[in-house]
Design an enzyme around this catalytic site. Structure first.
Site, mmCIF file in Angstrom:
data_model
loop_
_atom_site.group_PDB
_atom_site.id
_atom_site.type_symbol
_atom_site.label_atom_id
_atom_site.label_comp_id
_atom_site.label_asym_id
_atom_site.label_seq_id
_atom_site.Cartn_x
_atom_site.Cartn_y
_atom_site.Cartn_z
ATOM 1 N N ASP A 217 67.997 -6.697 -0.232
ATOM 2 C CA ASP A 217 69.131 -6.403 0.651
ATOM 3 C C ASP A 217 69.687 -5.046 0.234
ATOM 4 O O ASP A 217 68.942 -4.217 -0.285
ATOM 5 C CB ASP A 217 70.180 -7.515 0.577
ATOM 6 C CG ASP A 217 70.974 -7.658 1.880
ATOM 7 O OD1 ASP A 217 71.533 -6.641 2.335
ATOM 8 O OD2 ASP A 217 71.040 -8.767 2.434
ATOM 9 N N HIS A 240 67.927 -2.272 1.422
ATOM 10 C CA HIS A 240 68.531 -1.866 2.693
ATOM 11 C C HIS A 240 69.416 -0.635 2.538
ATOM 12 O O HIS A 240 70.251 -0.358 3.396
ATOM 13 C CB HIS A 240 69.343 -3.023 3.287
ATOM 14 C CG HIS A 240 68.504 -4.202 3.692
ATOM 15 N ND1 HIS A 240 69.029 -5.345 4.251
ATOM 16 C CD2 HIS A 240 67.162 -4.418 3.618
ATOM 17 C CE1 HIS A 240 68.058 -6.205 4.500
ATOM 18 N NE2 HIS A 240 66.917 -5.671 4.120
#
Length: 391
Positions: A217, A240
């Site tokens: 993430d 991310h």
């Protein structure tokens, strides 16, 4: 002005931590309190006993975790304590293999209401794979645990720590003041869900330096109420990217301001530098942000503002974000985009982005100039710009 503040804050923090590191005396070895370094015997109570002893010490103290593996269940190190505490970890702290054993508290290792705590070295292995599999299978899973969390803590130093395979976020800094994170390594597979590297929210004066973040993430996520955050010399990817947000989920929400990210490298991440807000009314804001001296290597969405975040298109009645974004500077950002569009500004129609500055941007896709797109934005651009500015 913000940079001057960061410099003064950094210098003061350095002297504080130098004093803190070199003034410990009382020493507490976890093995002396019953911990066994075999990775099988539950050492949770032994660690709580050693914390109680150190926390009640009238003089600065060191908790020592020797080489070996120490099995720890969900644990809370609560303050306030009488003096500074240094936690020196030469071993590895491991979670139970059964992910359900960490329960539903949301935490694995929690420091709460502590001041003047420093954590040096060591490794954390949360053994998150079973929990990820449960989530992927859509089963009835626990809420999941963040590996190490600091809540309502001040004057904290975390240096040289490695965390692998967290169930959820590796390191959380919540409602803290004056925190330094140095040379940490936070690692989880790129497809592991919600394994953010570092999450900061409600905190002032946090510095993150020289760290490697490879996650499933956000490498770093920046939540509401974050102020005076300085990030430099990080390596991000997979993951991310570095995200301010998501913000604006609540109507009444603290803003984010004075954020600096410099001298960093993104490799193969799903985003580079991102600001993300919900498409719904909010009192939140983002202002005075600097992204500077950044290299992108095959990164999707290297530069992106997305004010249309609305998962499953639910709960966004007017599809317009109330979060006000202003005074964001992108300076000397170069490298390669994994998507044709290298610069994306999707700002709010009701609260357009203001004071956005682009300077010396060079982003290519497949050996050609990447493209850019703009909606609801006002700003200026100078220097070499590839792609060309769209505002």
């Amino acid at each position: 002005m913000a940079n001057k503040f960061h410099l003064v804050s950094f210098v003061l923090s350095f002297f504080f931590f130098f004093f803190m590191i070199h003034s410990s005396n009382a020493a507490y070895n976890v093995i002396s309190y019953g911990a066994k370094p075999d990775g099988k015997t539950d050492a949770t109570q032994a660690f709580l006993r050693v914390w109680a002893a150190a926390c009640s010490s009238a003089t600065a103290s060191t908790i020592y975790v020797p080489k070996g593996r120490y099995l720890i269940k969900a644990i809370e190190f609560r303050g306030p304590c009488k003096s500074r505490i240094r936690v020196q970890i030469d071993g590895t702290i491991v979670a139970p293999l059964d992910y359900r054993a960490l329960g539903n508290s949301g935490y694995w290792i929690l420091f709460i209401q502590v001041n003047g705590v420093s954590v040096f070295g060591g490794s954390l292995d949360a053994k998150g794979a079973g929990f990820w599999a449960c989530r992927r299978a859509g089963q009835n899973c626990p809420v999941g645990a963040r590996s190490i969390t600091f809540n309502w803590a001040n004057n904290v130093l975390i240096s040289g720590l490695t965390s692998i395979n967290s169930q959820l976020t590796h390191l959380v800094i919540n409602s803290c003041n004056n925190v330094q994170v140095r040379n940490v390594r936070l690692i989880a597979p790129d497809l592991s869900p919600n394994t953010d590297g570092i999450h900061v929210q409600g905190s002032t004066g946090v510095t993150i330096i020289g760290s490697t973040l490879q996650t499933g993430d956000d490498c770093i996520s920046i939540g509401p109420g974050t102020r005076n955050l300085h990030i430099s010399r990080i390596k991000c990817g997979p993951g991310h990217g570095v995200s301010i947000g998501s913000l604006g989920r609540q109507l009444n929400e603290d803003g984010v301001q004075n954020i600096t990210l410099t001298d960093s490298v993104f490799t193969g991440s799903d985003n580079g530098v991102r600001i993300k807000t919900w498409a719904r009314p909010s009192t939140g804001f983002v202002r005075n942000v600097l992204f500077q001296n950044i290299i992108m290597r095959n990164v999707e969405n290297p530069i992106i503002i997305d004010q249309n975040y609305c998962p499953n298109n639910i709960g966004c009645p007017r599809q317009s974000s109330g979060v006000k974004i202003s005074e964001v500077t992108y300076k000397n950002i170069q490298g390669t985009s994994a998507t044709p569009e290298g610069v994306t500004f999707e700002c709010s129609p009701s609260n357009p982005c203001k004071g956005i500055k682009l300077q010396d941007i060079k982003l290519t896709y497949m050996n050609k100039a990447a493209t850019s797109s703009c909606k609801n934005i006002d700003g200026t651009s100078t220097g070499l710009l590839i792609p060309e500015s769209c505002f």
